[in-house]
Design a protein around this motif. Structure first.
Motif, mmCIF file in Angstrom:
data_model
loop_
_atom_site.group_PDB
_atom_site.id
_atom_site.type_symbol
_atom_site.label_atom_id
_atom_site.label_comp_id
_atom_site.label_asym_id
_atom_site.label_seq_id
_atom_site.Cartn_x
_atom_site.Cartn_y
_atom_site.Cartn_z
ATOM 1 N N SER A 1 69.346 36.219 78.356
ATOM 2 C CA SER A 1 68.878 34.965 77.760
ATOM 3 C C SER A 1 68.237 35.241 76.406
ATOM 4 O O SER A 1 68.329 34.432 75.481
ATOM 5 C CB SER A 1 67.893 34.264 78.695
ATOM 6 O OG SER A 1 66.686 34.968 78.725
ATOM 7 N N PHE A 2 67.597 36.412 76.271
ATOM 8 C CA PHE A 2 67.006 36.771 74.975
ATOM 9 C C PHE A 2 68.104 36.916 73.914
ATOM 10 O O PHE A 2 68.033 36.317 72.840
ATOM 11 C CB PHE A 2 66.240 38.092 75.132
ATOM 12 C CG PHE A 2 65.654 38.619 73.852
ATOM 13 C CD1 PHE A 2 64.525 38.049 73.304
ATOM 14 C CD2 PHE A 2 66.260 39.686 73.198
ATOM 15 C CE1 PHE A 2 64.002 38.537 72.129
ATOM 16 C CE2 PHE A 2 65.749 40.167 72.021
ATOM 17 C CZ PHE A 2 64.607 39.590 71.480
ATOM 18 N N LEU B 260 71.053 35.695 74.036
ATOM 19 C CA LEU B 260 71.738 34.424 73.867
ATOM 20 C C LEU B 260 70.948 33.521 72.931
ATOM 21 O O LEU B 260 71.496 32.904 72.016
ATOM 22 C CB LEU B 260 71.897 33.763 75.234
ATOM 23 C CG LEU B 260 73.136 32.887 75.386
ATOM 24 C CD1 LEU B 260 74.388 33.725 75.212
ATOM 25 C CD2 LEU B 260 73.130 32.226 76.747
ATOM 26 N N SER B 261 69.621 33.453 73.133
ATOM 27 C CA SER B 261 68.822 32.559 72.287
ATOM 28 C C SER B 261 68.798 33.088 70.857
ATOM 29 O O SER B 261 68.811 32.320 69.897
ATOM 30 C CB SER B 261 67.401 32.426 72.836
ATOM 31 O OG SER B 261 66.714 33.629 72.675
ATOM 32 N N ASN B 262 68.807 34.400 70.704
ATOM 33 C CA ASN B 262 68.907 34.976 69.361
ATOM 34 C C ASN B 262 70.193 34.546 68.692
ATOM 35 O O ASN B 262 70.217 34.163 67.530
ATOM 36 C CB ASN B 262 68.919 36.504 69.447
ATOM 37 C CG ASN B 262 67.536 37.063 69.246
ATOM 38 O OD1 ASN B 262 66.586 36.294 69.106
ATOM 39 N ND2 ASN B 262 67.425 38.361 69.235
ATOM 40 N N HIS B 263 71.270 34.597 69.502
ATOM 41 C CA HIS B 263 72.580 34.262 68.969
ATOM 42 C C HIS B 263 72.608 32.796 68.561
ATOM 43 O O HIS B 263 73.037 32.448 67.470
ATOM 44 C CB HIS B 263 73.640 34.544 70.022
ATOM 45 C CG HIS B 263 75.010 34.129 69.617
ATOM 46 N ND1 HIS B 263 75.719 34.805 68.663
ATOM 47 C CD2 HIS B 263 75.780 33.088 69.996
ATOM 48 C CE1 HIS B 263 76.871 34.201 68.493
ATOM 49 N NE2 HIS B 263 76.940 33.149 69.280
ATOM 50 N N ILE B 264 72.109 31.917 69.440
ATOM 51 C CA ILE B 264 72.126 30.483 69.155
ATOM 52 C C ILE B 264 71.294 30.201 67.905
ATOM 53 O O ILE B 264 71.698 29.443 67.032
ATOM 54 C CB ILE B 264 71.575 29.704 70.369
ATOM 55 C CG1 ILE B 264 72.603 29.764 71.496
ATOM 56 C CG2 ILE B 264 71.278 28.264 69.991
ATOM 57 C CD1 ILE B 264 72.106 29.243 72.811
ATOM 58 N N GLU B 265 70.131 30.836 67.795
ATOM 59 C CA GLU B 265 69.284 30.615 66.627
ATOM 60 C C GLU B 265 70.011 30.987 65.345
ATOM 61 O O GLU B 265 69.883 30.318 64.329
ATOM 62 C CB GLU B 265 68.014 31.466 66.733
ATOM 63 C CG GLU B 265 66.808 30.632 67.088
ATOM 64 C CD GLU B 265 65.565 31.486 67.115
ATOM 65 O OE1 GLU B 265 65.508 32.465 66.331
ATOM 66 O OE2 GLU B 265 64.664 31.175 67.896
#
Ligand code: HEC
Length: 269
Positions: A124-125, A127-132
């Motif tokens: 999830s870390f 993934l959220s980095n990627h989305i950001e």
């Protein structure tokens, strides 16, 4: 010199050797359990020395017990698992019986769950980095490393390598193209062109940002007075979205002005 070999508590040696010499120990004639060999060496001058060797004989099947630890204090009902395997030479080998089925110990579960939790957290870390990096804040953070006011011209309209590029095109298409047109040419005397627009290509982005955040009305642009106002987008778009659309306008339709970050937009709110 000779060596007498005694088994356990026997009074008479079962072997007398002239060293060095090999002999056979027949464990099959002994009971399973602990035993001892006593070696007594006697030299020609009748000097004697002794050496004892302990060993364990097991010709019967091995026994495995789970559920009780040797010397443990027990109470209530206790589940005990007993298994026996292996036996004399020549017995058929049964691999399945060699493996005593033992319940998975608690620490293994704890380790398994810890690894699982770590994996989920890591995922999830990432993934959220990627989305950001694709959508908001990332736009400003990512750009910290890249030159902001580059003098070299980015390929007009085709530089999709920037983090804001996709977002900028999207925001422009949804919110601005209906008036200013996808080509940035606007509609003559109705909506001003953004291609080569003085505000858009100005190195100082203040007016550009203000126009989008607060809207514009009654302004004469290039000698043309526009009757319709430019609506404010401050309440609709985020800093990152405004920065992206500003950059989109600054790098398309032949425009080549320095780009900005979401932080720049925040300053002009
Ligand atoms: C409803 C039509 C409309 C939409 C939608 C619209 N604009 Fe405008 N825009 C105008 C008009 C009309 C003006 C000129 C206002 C004036 O001169 O008083 C203008 C002016 C501007 C200016 C200022 C130009 C200057 O020289 O001062 C910029 C920059 C701009 N628009 C960017 C945008 C962006 C970016 C969007 C989308 C987020 C957008 N516009 C959406 C109609 C629109």
């Amino acid at each position: 010199m000779r060596i007498e070999v005694y088994l356990d508590q026997d009074d008479a040696p079962f072997q007398t050797l002239v060293p060095p010499e090999t002999f056979h120990l027949d464990t099959e004639s002994m009971a399973d359990g602990p035993h001892q060999l006593l070696f007594r060496a006697i030299d020609d001058g009748n000097g004697v020395s002794e050496r004892r060797m302990s060993f364990n004989v097991q010709n019967g099947p091995a026994i495995a017990v789970h559920g009780i630890v040797d010397g443990e204090t027990l109470h209530g009902q206790v589940g005990v698992l007993a298994n026996a395997y292996g036996a004399r030479a020549g017995d058929e080998f049964e691999p399945r019986r060699m493996e005593t089925p033992v319940p998975v110990p608690t620490w293994a579960w704890v380790l398994f769950l810890a690894v699982l939790a770590w994996g989920a957290g890591y995922l999830s870390f990432e993934l959220s980095n990627h989305i950001e990096s694709v959508i908001p804040q990332g736009a400003s953070m990512e750009r910290a490393g890249t030159p902001q006011a580059s003098d070299e011209s980015p390929e007009s309209g085709s530089d999709m390598s920037q983090a804001w590029a996709v977002l900028g095109e999207q925001v422009y298409g949804v919110n601005c193209a209906s008036c200013h047109q996808a080509t940035g040419a606007g509609l003559p005397s109705v909506f001003p062109p953004l291609a080569q627009n003085a505000v858009v290509i100005n190195a100082d982005p203040a007016e550009h940002i203000n126009a989008i955040v607060h809207g514009v009305s009654g302004k004469v642009i290039d000698g043309i007075e526009y009757m319709a106002p430019m609506p404010p987008f401050g309440g609709i778009l985020s800093d990152a979205e405004i920065a992206a659309v500003v950059n989109h306008e600054r790098t398309h339709w032949g425009n080549n002005a320095p780009t900005i970050t979401a932080d720049d937009v925040a300053e002009h709110r």
